[in-house]
Design a protein around this motif. Structure first.
Motif, PDB file in Angstrom:
ATOM      1  N   MET B  89       8.960 -11.155  10.409  1.00 38.87           N
ATOM      2  CA  MET B  89      10.288 -11.681  10.706  1.00 38.87           C
ATOM      3  C   MET B  89      10.832 -10.919  11.906  1.00 38.87           C
ATOM      4  N   PRO B  90      11.609 -11.581  12.717  1.00 38.20           N
ATOM      5  CA  PRO B  90      12.206 -10.857  13.840  1.00 38.20           C
ATOM      6  C   PRO B  90      13.239  -9.864  13.320  1.00 38.20           C
ATOM      7  N   GLY B  91      13.460  -8.816  14.066  1.00 42.36           N
ATOM      8  CA  GLY B  91      14.419  -7.816  13.597  1.00 42.36           C
ATOM      9  C   GLY B  91      13.732  -6.936  12.578  1.00 42.36           C
ATOM     10  N   MET B  92      14.136  -7.079  11.363  1.00 39.80           N
ATOM     11  CA  MET B  92      13.536  -6.272  10.299  1.00 39.80           C
ATOM     12  C   MET B  92      12.368  -7.025   9.675  1.00 39.80           C
ATOM     13  N   THR B  93      11.200  -6.431   9.730  1.00 42.34           N
ATOM     14  CA  THR B  93      10.050  -7.106   9.116  1.00 42.34           C
ATOM     15  C   THR B  93      10.119  -6.975   7.597  1.00 42.34           C
ATOM     16  N   GLY B  94       9.282  -7.744   6.933  1.00 47.13           N
ATOM     17  CA  GLY B  94       9.231  -7.653   5.483  1.00 47.13           C
ATOM     18  C   GLY B  94       8.824  -6.263   5.031  1.00 47.13           C
ATOM     19  N   TYR B  95       7.981  -5.647   5.824  1.00 44.40           N
ATOM     20  CA  TYR B  95       7.531  -4.296   5.503  1.00 44.40           C
ATOM     21  C   TYR B  95       8.696  -3.309   5.564  1.00 44.40           C
ATOM     22  N   GLY B 103      13.331   2.577  -1.025  1.00 42.19           N
ATOM     23  CA  GLY B 103      14.040   3.823  -0.769  1.00 42.19           C
ATOM     24  C   GLY B 103      15.445   3.830  -1.324  1.00 42.19           C
ATOM     25  N   SER B 104      15.820   2.730  -1.927  1.00 42.76           N
ATOM     26  CA  SER B 104      17.203   2.674  -2.396  1.00 42.76           C
ATOM     27  C   SER B 104      17.281   3.070  -3.861  1.00 42.76           C
ATOM     28  N   ALA B 105      18.371   3.678  -4.189  1.00 42.21           N
ATOM     29  CA  ALA B 105      18.527   4.130  -5.564  1.00 42.21           C
ATOM     30  C   ALA B 105      18.684   2.950  -6.507  1.00 42.21           C
ATOM     31  N   ASN B 106      19.408   1.946  -6.042  1.00 41.02           N
ATOM     32  CA  ASN B 106      19.757   0.854  -6.944  1.00 41.02           C
ATOM     33  C   ASN B 106      18.679  -0.197  -7.126  1.00 41.02           C
ATOM     34  N   PHE B 107      17.826  -0.330  -6.147  1.00 46.00           N
ATOM     35  CA  PHE B 107      16.908  -1.472  -6.200  1.00 46.00           C
ATOM     36  C   PHE B 107      15.436  -1.109  -6.108  1.00 46.00           C
ATOM     37  N   ARG B 108      15.135   0.176  -6.165  1.00 44.54           N
ATOM     38  CA  ARG B 108      13.724   0.524  -6.016  1.00 44.54           C
ATOM     39  C   ARG B 108      12.873   0.025  -7.167  1.00 44.54           C
ATOM     40  N   GLU B 109      13.515  -0.269  -8.284  1.00 42.49           N
ATOM     41  CA  GLU B 109      12.748  -0.736  -9.441  1.00 42.49           C
ATOM     42  C   GLU B 109      12.444  -2.229  -9.369  1.00 42.49           C
ATOM     43  N   VAL B 110      13.116  -2.905  -8.465  1.00 47.03           N
ATOM     44  CA  VAL B 110      12.913  -4.355  -8.398  1.00 47.03           C
ATOM     45  C   VAL B 110      11.567  -4.653  -7.741  1.00 47.03           C
ATOM     46  N   PRO B 111      10.759  -5.481  -8.369  1.00 45.33           N
ATOM     47  CA  PRO B 111       9.463  -5.785  -7.753  1.00 45.33           C
ATOM     48  C   PRO B 111       9.650  -6.567  -6.461  1.00 45.33           C
ATOM     49  N   VAL B 112       8.859  -6.206  -5.487  1.00 43.29           N
ATOM     50  CA  VAL B 112       8.914  -6.882  -4.194  1.00 43.29           C
ATOM     51  C   VAL B 112       7.553  -7.502  -3.922  1.00 43.29           C
ATOM     52  N   VAL B 113       7.569  -8.747  -3.573  1.00 42.02           N
ATOM     53  CA  VAL B 113       6.331  -9.449  -3.234  1.00 42.02           C
ATOM     54  C   VAL B 113       6.403  -9.847  -1.766  1.00 42.02           C
ATOM     55  N   ILE B 114       5.309  -9.605  -1.072  1.00 40.47           N
ATOM     56  CA  ILE B 114       5.264  -9.931   0.358  1.00 40.47           C
ATOM     57  C   ILE B 114       4.471 -11.208   0.549  1.00 40.47           C
ATOM     58  N   MET B 115       4.947 -12.054   1.459  1.00 41.16           N
ATOM     59  CA  MET B 115       4.195 -13.262   1.818  1.00 41.16           C
ATOM     60  C   MET B 115       3.794 -13.154   3.279  1.00 41.16           C
ATOM     61  N   SER B 116       2.617 -13.617   3.571  1.00 42.88           N
ATOM     62  CA  SER B 116       2.253 -13.636   4.984  1.00 42.88           C
ATOM     63  C   SER B 116       1.212 -14.701   5.244  1.00 42.88           C
ATOM     64  N   SER B 117       1.271 -15.286   6.414  1.00 47.64           N
ATOM     65  CA  SER B 117       0.255 -16.272   6.766  1.00 47.64           C
ATOM     66  C   SER B 117      -1.017 -15.582   7.239  1.00 47.64           C
ATOM     67  N   GLU B 118      -0.898 -14.322   7.572  1.00 44.34           N
ATOM     68  CA  GLU B 118      -2.070 -13.598   8.063  1.00 44.34           C
ATOM     69  C   GLU B 118      -2.693 -12.812   6.927  1.00 44.34           C
ATOM     70  N   ASN B 119      -3.933 -13.067   6.719  1.00 49.59           N
ATOM     71  CA  ASN B 119      -4.651 -12.401   5.648  1.00 49.59           C
ATOM     72  C   ASN B 119      -5.324 -11.142   6.174  1.00 49.59           C
ATOM     73  N   CYS B 127       1.344  -2.646   2.660  1.00 47.24           N
ATOM     74  CA  CYS B 127       2.450  -3.096   1.808  1.00 47.24           C
ATOM     75  C   CYS B 127       2.297  -2.586   0.384  1.00 47.24           C
ATOM     76  N   LEU B 128       1.102  -2.667  -0.103  1.00 47.44           N
ATOM     77  CA  LEU B 128       0.891  -2.212  -1.469  1.00 47.44           C
ATOM     78  C   LEU B 128       1.141  -0.722  -1.593  1.00 47.44           C
ATOM     79  N   GLU B 129       0.703  -0.005  -0.559  1.00 50.13           N
ATOM     80  CA  GLU B 129       0.945   1.446  -0.564  1.00 50.13           C
ATOM     81  C   GLU B 129       2.418   1.770  -0.600  1.00 50.13           C
ATOM     82  N   GLU B 130       3.176   0.929   0.043  1.00 49.11           N
ATOM     83  CA  GLU B 130       4.603   1.184   0.106  1.00 49.11           C
ATOM     84  C   GLU B 130       5.296   0.735  -1.171  1.00 49.11           C
ATOM     85  N   GLY B 131       4.551   0.139  -2.069  1.00 53.44           N
ATOM     86  CA  GLY B 131       5.119  -0.204  -3.359  1.00 53.44           C
ATOM     87  C   GLY B 131       5.317  -1.681  -3.619  1.00 53.44           C
TER      88      GLY B 131
END
Lengths: 188, 290
Positions: B89-95, B103-119, B127-131
């Motif tokens: 995404m332009p600006g802030m990437t999904g990563y 890194g946030s106190a309130n939302f670090r527990e929320v699961p994050v799923v990344i989508m990408s057209s590039e495999n 991404c997985l390393e970052e959680g």
């Protein structure tokens, strides 16, 4: 390339023919089965052709699966957005290539990626693949290949748009037909 | 049927109050086409959706742009069960968005799923390393979303559908790693019988997921307490494990040295490593694995 304005309206001669049909059906109170079947067959035939030609892939079927009575126009809505966005990107690409001096390769890639992504999301396989080839040409700094790719891309996009228009027209006829038979069920 | 129809027509956008059993997903994608599709995919799987067009907007929505100023009431009122975001995404990437969330106190527990057209395996790994909980290759299909919802929030947690024998090589090490972990472990109690997984590569070395530093335990609101503590640490990180490989990804109950019920580094109650991840789906054929 057409004027870029997306219109789902039927052509004039089709409209009057269709109006006549509606009157007939209203009077007779029933859609002849052969007509329903023909419309269904026409849609299937066109879809098969598009699949066979590699214009569409299974992602388009996926979109159709997402359409139901709660979201009865989903496919045409998404495709309308796709047309709108794509035409923007195509204009951007053409403008970037018009620059006689320096091409902004970064921007070219950005626009191509966006077009590629949305094409892939609706199942527009051929358009997507041409974007990929175009991108390759950009990465290799091959200007003539880029120009050719743009031509092919515009042509393919036009073909896709025309065919999808046709598909939606057939579908509209089917829906209108159903509406005559089952008043009150006409979807907006 | 007409009742259902009319209820749907009256349904409001997702920001109104929802029942506690509804899964609320925040979807982030700069492409309007993709937003429309993902929104529909999620709605059809009975999720509430808030779709935003950028990482920045997502941060705004979550109050991450001024976390020090967000009140507890705000956070408590904002129930987000899953965040699904595009990578490019332009600006802030999904990563980058992922990092902010983790890194946030309130939302670090929320699961994050990344989508990408590039495999791209390196991207997936990063991404997985970052959680990130999982990584979906676009175009996103209904089976992807169903699977995601099922293994994160559904009744069919713990079920491994039949193995994907035709994994394309390019999906590569990510899938192999997951498959490797699955086959390394004894069958989990909560799993239905699954056919033996076929691996396309020889077992790798200690790829097992340890405790990666960002905790990725999701907290689904309707998690049934009877779920076996077959917690597994996030299967996501390929970095060298901090404890013994043989135990780290065991879906078994507490007999493994990495006891799930212990502290963070946490093992979420379930983990994609044990279950078929959307990225393991076939792209070649069109059969529905949901």
């Amino acid at each position: 390339m057409d004027n870029g304005v997306f219109s789902l309206g039927l052509k004039l001669e089709d409209e009057s023919k269709w109006l006549k049909n509606i009157i007939v059906y209203a009077v007779e109170g029933e859609i002849p089965l052969r007509h329903k079947v023909r419309l269904r067959t026409d849609m299937n035939r066109l879809l098969s052709l598009l699949f066979h030609q590699g214009v569409l892939d299974e992602q388009f079927l996926q979109l159709q699966q997402l359409q139901d009575e709660t979201s009865p126009n989903f496919v045409s809505e998404v495709v309308t957005i796709y047309f709108h966005e794509s035409e923007k990107q195509l204009r951007n690409l053409r403008n970037l290539l018009l620059d006689r001096e320096m091409w902004d390769y970064v921007k070219l890639i950005i626009h191509l990626n966006q077009l590629m992504g949305s094409s892939s999301s609706i199942g527009a396989k051929r358009v997507r693949n041409i974007c990929a080839a175009f991108r390759g040409a950009v990465e290799q700094n091959n200007r003539s290949a880029c120009m050719r790719a743009l031509e092919v891309l515009e042509h393919e996009y036009c073909y896709l748009k025309n065919k999808l228009h046709e598909l939606f027209q057939i579908e509209q006829q089917r829906v209108l037909g159903d509406a005559v038979r089952y008043p009150g069920v006409l979807h907006p | 049927m007409s009742a259902m129809f009319s209820r749907r027509w009256r349904s409001q956008p997702e920001t109104t109050t929802t029942t506690t059993t509804d899964v609320h997903v925040l979807a982030v994608d700069d492409s309007l086409v993709d937003r429309k599709v993902i929104e529909r995919l999620l709605k059809i799987t009975s999720c509430k959706v808030t779709a935003v067009e950028s990482g920045w907007r997502a941060c705004q929505y979550l109050g991450l742009d001024q976390e020090d100023k967000t009140s507890p009431e705000f956070v408590n009122g904002l129930k987000v069960d899953l965040i699904i975001t595009d990578y490019c995404m332009p600006g802030m990437t999904g990563y980058e968005l992922l990092k902010k969330i983790k890194g946030s106190a309130n939302f670090r527990e929320v699961p994050v799923v990344i989508m990408s057209s590039e495999n791209v395996v390196a991207r997936i790994d990063r991404c997985l390393e970052e959680g990130a909980e999982d990584f979906i290759v676009k175009p996103v299909k209904l089976s992807d979303v169903k699977r995601l919802k099922d293994y994160m929030f559904g009744e069919t947690r713990g079920t491994i559908p039949s193995a994907d024998k035709n994994n394309k090589e390019e999906k590569g090490s990510f899938n192999k790693r997951k498959l490797q972990e699955m086959s390394d472990n004894s069958p989990p109690l909560s799993l239905s019988s699954s056919p033996p997984l076929s691996l396309s590569s020889s077992p790798s070395t200690s790829q097992s997921p340890p405790t990666s530093s960002p905790s990725t335990s999701p907290s689904p609101p309707n998690l049934s307490p009877s779920t076996s503590p077959s917690t597994v640490s996030p299967s996501n990180s390929p970095s060298p494990p901090t404890e013994s490989p043989t135990t780290s990804s065991s879906p078994q109950s507490p007999s493994s040295s990495e006891s799930p019920s212990s502290t963070p580094p946490t093992s979420p109650p379930f983990s994609p490593s044990q279950l078929e991840s959307p990225t393991m789906r076939l792209k070649v054929t069109n059969y529905d694995q949901a």
